[in-house]
Motif scaffolding. Structure first.
Motif, mmCIF file in Angstrom:
data_model
loop_
_atom_site.group_PDB
_atom_site.id
_atom_site.type_symbol
_atom_site.label_atom_id
_atom_site.label_comp_id
_atom_site.label_asym_id
_atom_site.label_seq_id
_atom_site.Cartn_x
_atom_site.Cartn_y
_atom_site.Cartn_z
ATOM 1 N N PHE A 190 31.773 -61.212 0.392
ATOM 2 C CA PHE A 190 31.320 -62.098 1.429
ATOM 3 C C PHE A 190 29.801 -62.130 1.362
ATOM 4 C CE2 PHE A 190 29.678 -58.821 4.313
ATOM 5 C CZ PHE A 190 30.406 -57.696 3.982
ATOM 6 N N SER A 191 29.194 -63.027 2.107
ATOM 7 C CA SER A 191 27.723 -63.166 2.072
ATOM 8 C C SER A 191 27.099 -62.598 3.336
ATOM 9 C CB SER A 191 27.345 -64.642 1.935
ATOM 10 O OG SER A 191 27.697 -65.119 0.640
ATOM 11 N N TYR A 192 25.833 -62.198 3.173
ATOM 12 C CA TYR A 192 25.039 -61.704 4.317
ATOM 13 C C TYR A 192 23.993 -62.753 4.657
ATOM 14 C CZ TYR A 192 26.301 -56.917 2.674
ATOM 15 O OH TYR A 192 26.946 -55.771 2.290
ATOM 16 N N GLU A 193 23.304 -62.522 5.786
ATOM 17 C CA GLU A 193 22.187 -63.407 6.122
ATOM 18 C C GLU A 193 21.191 -63.452 4.951
ATOM 19 O OE1 GLU A 193 24.393 -61.457 8.744
ATOM 20 O OE2 GLU A 193 22.694 -60.371 7.887
ATOM 21 N N HIS A 194 20.893 -62.267 4.404
ATOM 22 C CA HIS A 194 19.844 -62.211 3.361
ATOM 23 C C HIS A 194 20.419 -62.357 1.955
ATOM 24 C CE1 HIS A 194 17.203 -60.696 6.497
ATOM 25 N NE2 HIS A 194 18.207 -59.910 6.858
ATOM 26 N N LEU A 195 21.708 -62.435 1.851
ATOM 27 C CA LEU A 195 22.311 -62.467 0.512
ATOM 28 C C LEU A 195 23.428 -63.512 0.509
ATOM 29 C CD1 LEU A 195 21.947 -61.125 -2.175
ATOM 30 C CD2 LEU A 195 23.460 -59.279 -1.476
ATOM 31 N N GLN A 196 23.037 -64.746 0.323
ATOM 32 C CA GLN A 196 23.997 -65.850 0.357
ATOM 33 C C GLN A 196 23.475 -66.981 -0.522
ATOM 34 O OE1 GLN A 196 24.217 -68.354 3.866
ATOM 35 N NE2 GLN A 196 22.503 -67.242 4.817
ATOM 36 N N GLY A 197 24.313 -67.941 -0.817
ATOM 37 C CA GLY A 197 23.862 -69.155 -1.493
ATOM 38 C C GLY A 197 23.008 -68.881 -2.729
ATOM 39 N N LYS A 198 21.751 -69.317 -2.634
ATOM 40 C CA LYS A 198 20.865 -69.213 -3.813
ATOM 41 C C LYS A 198 20.755 -67.789 -4.336
ATOM 42 C CE LYS A 198 17.936 -73.276 -2.890
ATOM 43 N NZ LYS A 198 18.780 -73.710 -1.737
ATOM 44 N N ALA A 199 20.838 -66.830 -3.407
ATOM 45 C CA ALA A 199 20.688 -65.425 -3.826
ATOM 46 C C ALA A 199 21.791 -65.027 -4.803
ATOM 47 C CB ALA A 199 20.712 -64.499 -2.618
ATOM 48 N N TRP A 200 22.956 -65.688 -4.711
ATOM 49 C CA TRP A 200 24.056 -65.428 -5.662
ATOM 50 C C TRP A 200 23.948 -66.333 -6.884
ATOM 51 C CZ3 TRP A 200 25.893 -61.063 -4.205
ATOM 52 C CH2 TRP A 200 26.299 -60.799 -2.894
ATOM 53 N N ARG A 201 22.910 -67.218 -6.908
ATOM 54 C CA ARG A 201 22.867 -68.305 -7.905
ATOM 55 C C ARG A 201 24.144 -69.140 -7.758
ATOM 56 N NH1 ARG A 201 21.340 -64.516 -12.819
ATOM 57 N NH2 ARG A 201 23.051 -65.631 -13.834
ATOM 58 N N ALA A 202 24.421 -69.471 -6.501
ATOM 59 C CA ALA A 202 25.703 -70.092 -6.135
ATOM 60 C C ALA A 202 25.899 -71.461 -6.766
ATOM 61 C CB ALA A 202 25.809 -70.186 -4.614
ATOM 62 N N ASN A 203 24.818 -72.251 -6.889
ATOM 63 C CA ASN A 203 24.993 -73.571 -7.507
ATOM 64 C C ASN A 203 25.452 -73.431 -8.956
ATOM 65 O OD1 ASN A 203 24.534 -75.738 -5.682
ATOM 66 N ND2 ASN A 203 22.372 -75.146 -5.564
ATOM 67 N N GLU A 204 24.807 -72.510 -9.665
ATOM 68 C CA GLU A 204 25.168 -72.253 -11.077
ATOM 69 C C GLU A 204 26.609 -71.761 -11.171
ATOM 70 O OE1 GLU A 204 22.475 -69.349 -12.763
ATOM 71 O OE2 GLU A 204 24.068 -68.631 -14.119
ATOM 72 N N LEU A 205 26.970 -70.868 -10.252
ATOM 73 C CA LEU A 205 28.337 -70.320 -10.239
ATOM 74 C C LEU A 205 29.349 -71.442 -9.979
ATOM 75 C CD1 LEU A 205 30.039 -67.662 -10.302
ATOM 76 C CD2 LEU A 205 29.750 -67.569 -7.811
ATOM 77 N N MET A 206 29.043 -72.288 -9.014
ATOM 78 C CA MET A 206 29.988 -73.354 -8.662
ATOM 79 C C MET A 206 30.058 -74.406 -9.771
ATOM 80 S SD MET A 206 32.185 -73.847 -6.329
ATOM 81 C CE MET A 206 31.931 -73.468 -4.612
ATOM 82 N N GLU A 207 28.922 -74.655 -10.423
ATOM 83 C CA GLU A 207 28.956 -75.582 -11.594
ATOM 84 C C GLU A 207 29.965 -75.074 -12.616
ATOM 85 O OE1 GLU A 207 25.696 -78.513 -10.992
ATOM 86 O OE2 GLU A 207 27.438 -78.370 -12.339
ATOM 87 N N MET A 208 29.901 -73.779 -12.888
ATOM 88 C CA MET A 208 30.797 -73.176 -13.879
ATOM 89 C C MET A 208 32.258 -73.294 -13.433
ATOM 90 S SD MET A 208 32.122 -69.589 -14.452
ATOM 91 C CE MET A 208 30.791 -68.519 -13.932
ATOM 92 N N ILE A 209 32.472 -72.954 -12.131
ATOM 93 C CA ILE A 209 33.839 -73.007 -11.593
ATOM 94 C C ILE A 209 34.412 -74.416 -11.699
ATOM 95 C CG2 ILE A 209 35.186 -72.847 -9.461
ATOM 96 C CD1 ILE A 209 33.243 -70.547 -8.630
ATOM 97 N N ARG A 210 33.609 -75.395 -11.267
ATOM 98 C CA ARG A 210 34.098 -76.780 -11.243
ATOM 99 C C ARG A 210 34.306 -77.311 -12.665
ATOM 100 N NH1 ARG A 210 36.068 -76.523 -6.548
ATOM 101 N NH2 ARG A 210 34.770 -76.732 -4.689
ATOM 102 N N SER A 211 33.551 -76.790 -13.617
ATOM 103 C CA SER A 211 33.731 -77.295 -14.992
ATOM 104 C C SER A 211 34.945 -76.631 -15.651
ATOM 105 C CB SER A 211 32.471 -77.025 -15.828
ATOM 106 O OG SER A 211 32.291 -75.620 -15.965
ATOM 107 N N LEU A 212 35.179 -75.357 -15.357
ATOM 108 C CA LEU A 212 36.307 -74.660 -15.997
ATOM 109 C C LEU A 212 37.643 -75.037 -15.344
ATOM 110 C CD1 LEU A 212 34.764 -71.084 -16.476
ATOM 111 C CD2 LEU A 212 35.297 -72.746 -18.291
#
Ligand code: FHN
Length: 428
Positions: A190-212
């Motif tokens: 799960f994500s925290y206030e200080h550790l969410q979204g960009k901190a996970w490189r979430a866009n990159e992760l989701m790009e990969m998920i959506r492509s695979l």
């Protein structure tokens, strides 16, 4: 409003909104201490203290096909199992770590067996993957298992170190989406206030998920719970905001809507007792009746219920859990029309229970034991006919109810959430 994200989400979640009911499975090394999946953190165990469970782990009675039959019989249409929880132990044969089930005495890829078995029984399948990792040396909590982000908001992640962890985390998600066939759900936690979204490189992760796996649906936990801007709750959700909201241990009073008041896909995840993982001491289980009413409440608010089981260290679903699921199954077999493919009725909630609706059929779920004559909320005269789902018997509408329905016995029998089917005239 980013229509394309919302439109794609709507398309991807069609099956999810129909199926309504799934099994959550929290399983791993923590089944041996049998106290809680957070036991390593709660009892401040060192890596060495916890290693004993890795060395012992050998679920000799693990029969995922039997699990799948239990879920199917209970009326569950999909299942989500932990591939890795916060302790970092992988129930799959990851090439990125030695800390995995294939290196235990079991020598089994537990995830692959789970996926094969549940697919064989016709259920859709998903994997839970913890974004946290208390074992990985480059994850901030390494060593100190408290919430570094919460206890120490000034915590400065060392970008180089943390990026190495993110490469590992993204790499494992890639493994799960590449080596295990088509998955239906990716359940991040799960994500925290200080550790969410960009901190996970979430866009990159989701790009990969959506492509695979473009069909896969993803929960909303790449962002901290309660966040609004760009979240799944906003009118302009971000690319990584996910496909469904994931309230935990609660059913939101009015379901889940976005800022514009539009219903969005959501799933309440709820435990059978008070633990996600196997607890040898927690014998306080919810009854089948309570779970059925929670399921009906979720559906009446356009939501899903993900009901959790915590298998023990030998690989068995606890007997108490099995008994409850069996009772739920016998109810669903008679009342499934009022659950699958149903959603909110758009009619004020009656004081005696709840409505669900599918197309032109309205289902009345009677919860109260001692209701007076059931006045169908002024619907009499607008309803053509009613049938009791459990036995197909006619329910007289608009006439004095047949006496059998006035006696408490009848209501007692009805108070198990039995249903009427009301083919609705056009005007409703
Ligand atoms: O910390 C986890 C917890 O162990 C469990 O997995 C739940 C299930 O949704 N999620 C986190 C707590 O919110």
């Amino acid at each position: 409003m980013n229509r394309s994200i919302v439109e794609q989400r709507t398309e991807r979640t069609q099956w999810f909104l129909h199926d309504r009911f799934g099994m959550f499975i929290h399983w791993g090394l923590y089944a041996i201490p049998a106290r809680d999946e957070w036991v390593r953190s709660q009892e401040k165990m060192t890596l060495e203290d916890y290693q004993v469970y890795f060395d012992e782990f050998n679920p000799d009675l693990y029969d995922p096909r039997a699990w799948a039959r239990i879920a199917k019989q209970a009326g569950m249409k999909y299942a989500v199992m932990t591939a890795k929880h916060h302790d970092g132990f992988c129930l799959f044969d990851s090439q990125l770590t030695d800390y995995k089930s294939t290196n235990t005495q079991a020598k089994r890829d537990l995830v692959r067996e789970f996926l094969d078995a549940f697919r064989a029984e016709g259920l859709k399948v998903g994997l839970y993957y913890s974004l946290l990792d208390w074992r990985h040396p480059d994850y901030p909590a390494y060593g100190d298992l408290h919430h570094p982000m919460r206890d120490n908001p000034e915590f400065e992640r060392d970008p180089a170190t943390f990026d190495r962890y993110l490469d590992y985390m993204h790499g494992q998600v890639r493994e799960l989406l590449t080596d295990y066939g088509m998955l239906d759900i990716m359940w991040f936690d799960f994500s925290y206030e200080h550790l969410q979204g960009k901190a996970w490189r979430a866009n990159e992760l989701m790009e990969m998920i959506r492509s695979l796996q473009p069909q896969i649906i993803v929960d909303n936990r790449l962002e901290a719970s309660g966040s609004i801007g760009g979240s799944i709750y906003s009118n302009d959700p971000s690319f990584y905001s996910g496909d469904f909201a994931s309230p935990e241990q609660i059913i939101p009073p009015r379901g889940v809507v976005n800022e514009a008041g539009e219903s969005i896909p959501w799933e309440a995840c709820i435990t059978l007792n008070n633990h996600w993982s196997y607890s040898s001491s927690d014998q306080v289980y919810k009854t089948a009746r309570m779970i059925i009413r929670k399921l009906v409440e979720c559906v009446s608010k356009n939501g899903n219920l993900l009901l959790n089981v915590g298998p023990n260290a030998r690989g068995e679903i606890p007997d108490k859990s099995k008994a409850i699921l069996e009772e739920i199954g016998s109810w669903i077999r008679r009342n499934s029309d009022s659950v699958y493919g149903c959603g909110e009725a758009g009619i004020e909630k009656p004081e005696w229970g709840r409505y669900t609706k599918r197309g032109d059929k309205l289902y009345a779920h009677l919860f109260e034991e001692n209701v007076g004559a059931i006045n169908l909320l002024g619907l009499a005269g607008r309803i053509k006919k009613a049938r009791l789902l459990a036995d197909g018997s006619e329910v007289l509408i608009g006439h004095p109810w047949n006496t059998a329905l006035y006696s408490n016995d009848a209501f007692l029998s009805l108070s198990r959430p039995e249903h009427y089917t009301f083919p609705l005239p056009d005007e409703i």
